[in-house]
Design an enzyme around this catalytic site. Sequence first.
Site, PDB file in Angstrom:
ATOM      1  N   CYS A   1       0.821  -1.205   0.000  1.00 36.19           N
ATOM      2  CA  CYS A   1       0.000   0.000   0.000  1.00 36.19           C
ATOM      3  C   CYS A   1       0.856   1.257   0.000  1.00 36.19           C
ATOM      4  CB  CYS A   1      -0.836  -0.039   1.259  1.00 36.19           C
ATOM      5  SG  CYS A   1      -2.061   1.193   1.333  1.00 36.19           S
TER       6      CYS A   1
ATOM      7  N   CYS B   1      25.324   9.432 -21.507  1.00 31.82           N
ATOM      8  CA  CYS B   1      24.962   8.540 -20.406  1.00 31.82           C
ATOM      9  C   CYS B   1      24.418   7.212 -20.896  1.00 31.82           C
ATOM     10  CB  CYS B   1      23.948   9.195 -19.489  1.00 31.82           C
ATOM     11  SG  CYS B   1      22.335   9.340 -20.226  1.00 31.82           S
TER      12      CYS B   1
END
Length: 383
Positions: A199, A343
């Site tokens: 949750c 990257c």
Amino acid sequence: MSIIDAERLKEIALTREELARYSRHLILPEVGADGQRRIKAARVLCIGAGGLGSPAALYLTAAGIGTLGLVDADRIDPSNLQRQILYGTDDVGKPKLEKAQSRLREMNPEVQIVRYDTQLTSANATEIIAPYDVVIDGSDNFPTRYLSNDVCVFARKPNIYGSVFRFEGQASVFAPHLGGPCYRCLFPEPPPPGAAPSCAEAGVLGVLPGIIGLIQATEALKLILGAGETLAGRLLHFDALKMKFREFQLRRDPACPVCGDAPSIFAPIDYEQFCAGPATDDWFAAPAGVPTISVRELKTKMDMKEPLTLIDVREPYEYEIARIDGRALGQEQLDQGALPGPCRMGERPAAETIARLERSAGRQQALRQGLAARIGRREEGCV
Ligand SMILES: [Zn+2]
């Protein structure tokens, strides 16, 4: 047929105060004085005093359940207050059951509240469940859910299941001795740790456990009264956004390891013990060929002042909760093209490490699975 047999009723009488308190029950032909005596005789165990357990415990107490057992080892956290209506702002930090007991006593002093300030484990589950007529499973984790199921099957007690996730919830009554399947008929084994988002990772609309918890309480009262048709053999699914209930027929699996024709499990299993292995990290290595480092390794690299670029791809609120100052680029910066230098894999400067910062395994898994919406998926932990 009521799960409270006639023998138990012999010693139960209603006082003048109780006749007044329960008058709206007493005028219902399906309840009446006999039904209210059954409710007074009944012993209900609520596993978990959170989102599902709060509404269930409050209404069962109001209804005059004789004995209500509560199992919960947690303390009240500020993040509980959005849905766990047993607790208030001033209760943060206190043990949940301390507050639950005082609140329920204030509501109805006739009800005996029994506290189990502990987690349900394979060592204590049989003993804790034994004195009760019916169990409400309001747990937030798989080890407890399987323990509750298995011990209830062994002891031939109805196990009233409920779970919530984001805007959806579901409920059923698992009671193979009364017809229908058990939880293991649907899911023979727990998922690997981290495979189902909790949750805290996926969120839940605060009112949702209220609705599902009260469906569980309603089923408990029906079993006690022997009234109507229970959810045994049926799964009720609720979609709050569409405001729709759907129903699915469930059948007992003859090959079920607990309630099947040739069962292979005869004692409670503590899944926590063998769920706590390295599996937690397995998911992290799952995308083949992608190197990973642990949080500890990252800290070591940062402490050593190794040159690295840390890219934080969490949600903004997660960044607010825990940040690594000065070293992380957020999604917003990435969108603005702030990523320094090349990257892509194989193109980055050899001296740099680029680390993706994800909050948890469950979240990563949820993202990978795209939170596939299907009945019976393995989401838990939203109470
Ligand atoms: Zn079964």
